[in-house]
Design a protein around this motif. Structure first.
Motif, PDB file in Angstrom:
ATOM      1  N   THR A  13      17.577  37.844  66.363  1.00  0.00           N
ATOM      2  CA  THR A  13      17.157  37.122  65.156  1.00  0.00           C
ATOM      3  C   THR A  13      16.380  35.862  65.522  1.00  0.00           C
ATOM      4  N   LEU A  17      12.415  35.099  64.599  1.00  0.00           N
ATOM      5  CA  LEU A  17      12.037  33.894  63.847  1.00  0.00           C
ATOM      6  C   LEU A  17      11.059  33.035  64.648  1.00  0.00           C
ATOM      7  N   LEU A  52      16.545  44.667  60.511  1.00  0.00           N
ATOM      8  CA  LEU A  52      16.730  43.220  60.653  1.00  0.00           C
ATOM      9  C   LEU A  52      15.752  42.462  59.760  1.00  0.00           C
ATOM     10  N   THR A  55      16.892  42.589  56.186  1.00  0.00           N
ATOM     11  CA  THR A  55      18.019  41.674  55.969  1.00  0.00           C
ATOM     12  C   THR A  55      17.538  40.229  55.858  1.00  0.00           C
ATOM     13  N   LEU A  56      16.653  39.838  56.777  1.00  0.00           N
ATOM     14  CA  LEU A  56      16.140  38.464  56.767  1.00  0.00           C
ATOM     15  C   LEU A  56      15.345  38.180  55.492  1.00  0.00           C
ATOM     16  N   GLU A  57      14.636  39.189  54.994  1.00  0.00           N
ATOM     17  CA  GLU A  57      13.879  38.997  53.766  1.00  0.00           C
ATOM     18  C   GLU A  57      14.833  38.833  52.573  1.00  0.00           C
ATOM     19  N   GLN A  59      17.715  37.602  52.693  1.00  0.00           N
ATOM     20  CA  GLN A  59      18.323  36.270  52.812  1.00  0.00           C
ATOM     21  C   GLN A  59      17.304  35.150  52.602  1.00  0.00           C
ATOM     22  N   MET A  61      14.884  34.263  54.493  1.00  0.00           N
ATOM     23  CA  MET A  61      14.496  33.576  55.730  1.00  0.00           C
ATOM     24  C   MET A  61      13.023  33.874  56.041  1.00  0.00           C
ATOM     25  N   TYR A  78       4.890  39.629  57.799  1.00  0.00           N
ATOM     26  CA  TYR A  78       6.014  38.754  57.474  1.00  0.00           C
ATOM     27  C   TYR A  78       5.659  37.315  57.790  1.00  0.00           C
ATOM     28  N   ILE A  80       7.505  33.269  57.903  1.00  0.00           N
ATOM     29  CA  ILE A  80       8.783  32.542  57.906  1.00  0.00           C
ATOM     30  C   ILE A  80       8.817  31.540  56.754  1.00  0.00           C
ATOM     31  N   GLY A  84      14.047  29.766  56.655  1.00  0.00           N
ATOM     32  CA  GLY A  84      14.027  30.469  57.937  1.00  0.00           C
ATOM     33  C   GLY A  84      13.797  29.524  59.098  1.00  0.00           C
ATOM     34  N   LYS A  91      19.778  28.334  65.333  1.00  0.00           N
ATOM     35  CA  LYS A  91      19.969  29.379  66.342  1.00  0.00           C
ATOM     36  C   LYS A  91      19.550  28.893  67.727  1.00  0.00           C
TER      37      LYS A  91
END
Lengths: 115, 115
Positions: A13, A17, A52, A55-57, A59, A61, A78, A80, A84, A91
């Motif tokens: 992740t 990012l 992944l 999922t990030l979208e 959320q 992020m 995509y 950020i 994000g 992280k």
DNA sequence: TGACATATATAGGTAATCTATATATAATAT
DNA sequence: ATATTATATATAGATTACCTATATATGTCA
């Protein structure tokens, strides 16, 4: 050197990012870019990346938009989000704490007193 | 700083073998030693460690013997084998390859050309 | 004597990967 | 023309390495 897949756990992740902090990218491009930047140490699998990204979208992020490539093919780019960027900073911090702790353990040893 | 458990994945075996390279230890002691050496970044759980020790013993990476503590209590000490030392060397190598690849990705970026 | 620390063990759950498979288009080779 | 490979995205199901919860037993201290 082949990397045990379990070592990847938890940093994927962050790496995704990081790529998107540099510029907008589409999935396939991220896989290639990650391999290139790591001298082929990483070969992130499509079956790992796409879920992944979804999922990030979800959320918030990252966000996505479609764009036509020169080839005529449609790509899903995509980007950020502010949220994000916050997650990436966290992280990265975690990563640094973790690696320095591991290295500290690896250094310490039977001869500790003689240092 | 709390470490995401998934970051631990893949390095626990290496850390346990490292502890045993320094000296023979019993399970509970490893948990405490790992916490101490990492300034409490790691708090390896008993439910993680004991099954791992059993697996490593089955694979002949470590061997065990019982010893009476001063308290009268019996402790199960573990010792690293030659095979285990080989495994540790491998894991350490893998760890170094992995972290330097991640750091390389984290460094690279949009301003790459300007460096 | 009750609570807490020490010490080991196992069952069952969770999460982040993977492989395998599917679909579709573009580019290249036969 | 047609088959193969590269590009591009997607999902289902398996694997694995952790976790929490629970159990058992002994030693220490209030």
């Amino acid at each position: 050197m082949t990397i045990n897949k379990s070592l990847m756990t938890g940093s994927t992740t962050m790496l995704v990012l990081k790529l998107l902090e540099d510029k907008d990218m589409y999935g396939y491009q991220m896989i290639e870019e990650l391999a290139k930047r790591s001298d082929n140490t990483f070969s992130l699998k499509a079956g790992t990346l796409y879920p992944l990204l979804h999922t990030l979208e979800e959320q918030e992020m990252i966000s996505s938009y479609e764009e036509n490539a020169d080839s005529g093919r449609v790509r899903k780019y995509y980007s950020i989000t502010k949220k994000g960027k916050g997650m990436f900073a966290e992280k990265k911090n975690e990563w640094q704490t973790y690696t320095s702790a591991v290295n500290q353990v690896l250094q310490g040893g039977a001869n500790f007193e003689t240092i």
